[in-house]
Each structure stands twice: as structure tokens, then as C-alpha cells.
Scaffold this motif. Structure first.
Motif, short mmCIF file in Angstrom:
data_model
loop_
_atom_site.label_atom_id
_atom_site.label_comp_id
_atom_site.label_asym_id
_atom_site.label_seq_id
_atom_site.Cartn_x
_atom_site.Cartn_y
_atom_site.Cartn_z
N ALA A 1 0.83 -0.99 0.07
CA ALA A 1 0.03 0.11 -0.12
C ALA A 1 1.03 1.10 -0.12
O ALA A 1 1.79 1.58 0.96
N LEU A 2 0.67 2.07 -0.99
CA LEU A 2 1.50 3.19 -1.28
C LEU A 2 1.00 4.48 -0.40
O LEU A 2 -0.02 4.72 -0.12
N GLY A 3 1.95 4.93 0.38
CA GLY A 3 1.84 6.22 1.08
C GLY A 3 2.88 7.30 0.89
O GLY A 3 3.85 7.20 0.34
N ASN A 4 2.65 8.25 1.95
CA ASN A 4 3.63 9.49 2.07
C ASN A 4 3.94 9.82 0.37
O ASN A 4 5.21 10.38 0.24
N VAL A 5 2.95 9.92 -0.65
CA VAL A 5 3.24 10.13 -1.97
C VAL A 5 3.32 11.81 -1.94
O VAL A 5 2.39 12.41 -1.64
N VAL A 6 4.59 12.37 -2.47
CA VAL A 6 4.71 13.90 -2.30
C VAL A 6 5.83 14.38 -3.47
O VAL A 6 6.51 13.50 -3.72
N VAL A 7 5.46 15.35 -4.24
CA VAL A 7 6.18 15.95 -5.37
C VAL A 7 6.72 17.34 -4.77
O VAL A 7 5.74 17.94 -4.67
N ALA A 8 7.91 17.58 -5.30
CA ALA A 8 8.48 18.93 -4.85
C ALA A 8 7.64 20.01 -5.79
O ALA A 8 7.13 19.62 -6.83
N PRO A 9 7.04 21.26 -5.29
CA PRO A 9 6.32 22.12 -6.12
C PRO A 9 6.72 22.59 -7.48
O PRO A 9 6.12 22.42 -8.32
N ALA A 10 8.16 22.61 -7.54
CA ALA A 10 8.75 23.07 -8.77
C ALA A 10 8.49 21.85 -9.97
O ALA A 10 8.76 21.93 -10.89
N ALA A 11 8.40 20.66 -9.39
CA ALA A 11 8.47 19.64 -10.10
C ALA A 11 6.95 18.99 -10.68
O ALA A 11 6.86 18.17 -11.53
N ARG A 12 6.03 19.63 -9.94
CA ARG A 12 4.79 19.17 -10.25
C ARG A 12 4.49 19.35 -11.82
O ARG A 12 4.65 20.54 -12.29
N GLY A 13 3.39 18.39 -12.26
CA GLY A 13 3.24 18.68 -13.63
C GLY A 13 4.46 18.18 -14.69
O GLY A 13 3.91 18.69 -16.02
N HIS A 14 5.20 17.70 -14.35
CA HIS A 14 6.34 17.35 -15.33
C HIS A 14 6.52 15.62 -15.39
O HIS A 14 7.69 15.32 -15.77
N GLY A 15 5.72 14.98 -15.10
CA GLY A 15 5.84 13.60 -15.14
C GLY A 15 6.62 12.78 -14.02
O GLY A 15 6.73 11.56 -13.73
N VAL A 16 6.72 13.66 -12.94
CA VAL A 16 7.61 13.09 -11.74
C VAL A 16 6.53 12.13 -11.09
O VAL A 16 7.30 10.92 -10.55
N ALA A 17 5.45 12.27 -10.61
CA ALA A 17 4.48 11.68 -9.93
C ALA A 17 4.40 10.20 -10.74
O ALA A 17 4.45 9.17 -10.11
#
Length: 162
Positions: free
Chosen positions: A77-93
Motif C-alpha cells: 500500500a503506497l503512502g506518503n506520496v509527495v512531489v516538490a512544488p517546482a516539479a509538479r506537472g512534469h511526469g515526476v509523480a
């Protein structure tokens, strides 16, 4: 940008703590934590969880996730998923979730990967089905400020039962 991933290191923790930009974002990532996220809160979660992983781009940590449940041959079960604000919307997630699915397969021989996403987390609700996750349940929870929220549970079957 070329992305890579690796296990989290102690020197990554302070930077990851800066990723959630509001109590709402922290709630999506880590509902039990208090805003702002502190290294102590994150380190405690890492110690109790499995597979804590970061994504790097150009030597910078851009994302983090782990498993709050990791049953060998069962469910991760996947948890604590977070992406740096500047990297959002760029396929990082997308990259991070794919890396975690691979980890579930390789390290835990998982049959399924589960992820839960709060109803206000539109980006997550739109991303996970694109990656093969299917909703299977909804639970009522209470948000950081006391309002009612829906926790949408999704899963991806990796191995069909024999």
C-alpha cells in the motif's frame, strides 16, 4: 529531464519536509502529520514503513513515497506520496508511482498495489487511474480542519491469483 530513483537517505529528509506547501497538501501526503512537516515526523514514518524511495532529477530530490503496508506475496500500500512544488506537472509523480510498483513486484512479490487518495486531491484522482489503478472503496475521514472528506481507495492487480 532525466529521472532516477533510489532509497531515501537521512540527508534527504529536511528537503522532503519542504514539499507540502499547506496543511491541505500535507494532509494529502501524510494525514497523521502536523503542519509544517518536521524531520522528526517524517523520520518516524520512514522508520515504521518499507521501501522509502526518492526520485531525483539533475541531482535534486524531486519526489518521495513509501509503503505503509508491504506484505510479501500480498498487498503493498503506497503512502506518503509527495512531489516538490517546482516539479509538479512534469511526469515526476508518474515516474515515482511506476518505480514503486516495480519495487512492490521485485522486493515484495506483491499481488496488488493499493493507493488511497482524498477527494480534494484532484491531481492524484486523475493520475492513478491513468496508471492502471481501479477504485474499490470509499471511506469517510476527517480532514485536518475537521471537515468530512472521502478517501478513495484504488488498487492495481499485479499477479492474478492462480
Amino acid at each position: 529531464m532525466h529521472l532516477t530513483h533510489r532509497p531515501v537517505r537521512p540527508d534527504d529528509i529536511a528537503g522532503i519536509c519542504s514539499f507540502p506547501q499547506s496543511p491541505a497538501e500535507l494532509f494529502h501526503m501524510f494525514p497523521k502529520a502536523n503542519y509544517p512537516l518536521t524531520p522528526a515526523q517524517l523520520s518516524d514514518a520512514i522508520a515504521q514503513r518499507s521501501g522509502s524511495t526518492v526520485v531525483e532529477g539533475n541531482g535534486t530530490v524531486l519526489a518521495f513515497a513509501n509503503f505503509y503496508k508491504a506484505e510479501h506475496g500480498g498487498v503493498c500500500a503506497l503512502g506518503n506520496v509527495v512531489v516538490a512544488p517546482a516539479a509538479r506537472g512534469h511526469g515526476v509523480a508518474r515516474y515515482l508511482v511506476a518505480a514503486m510498483i516495480d519495487l512492490a513486484r521485485q522486493q515484495f512479490a506483491a499481488r496488488e498495489v493499493w493507493v488511497s487518495c482524498f477527494n480534494h486531491n484532484t491531481a492524484g484522482l486523475l493520475l492513478y487511474p491513468q496508471l492502471g489503478f481501479v477504485p474499490f472503496g470509499i471511506e469517510e475521514r476527517q480532514a485536518w480542519e475537521g471537515s468530512r472528506v472521502a478517501l478513495v481507495q484504488m488498487k492495481q492487480v499485479l499477479i492474478q491469483p492462480a
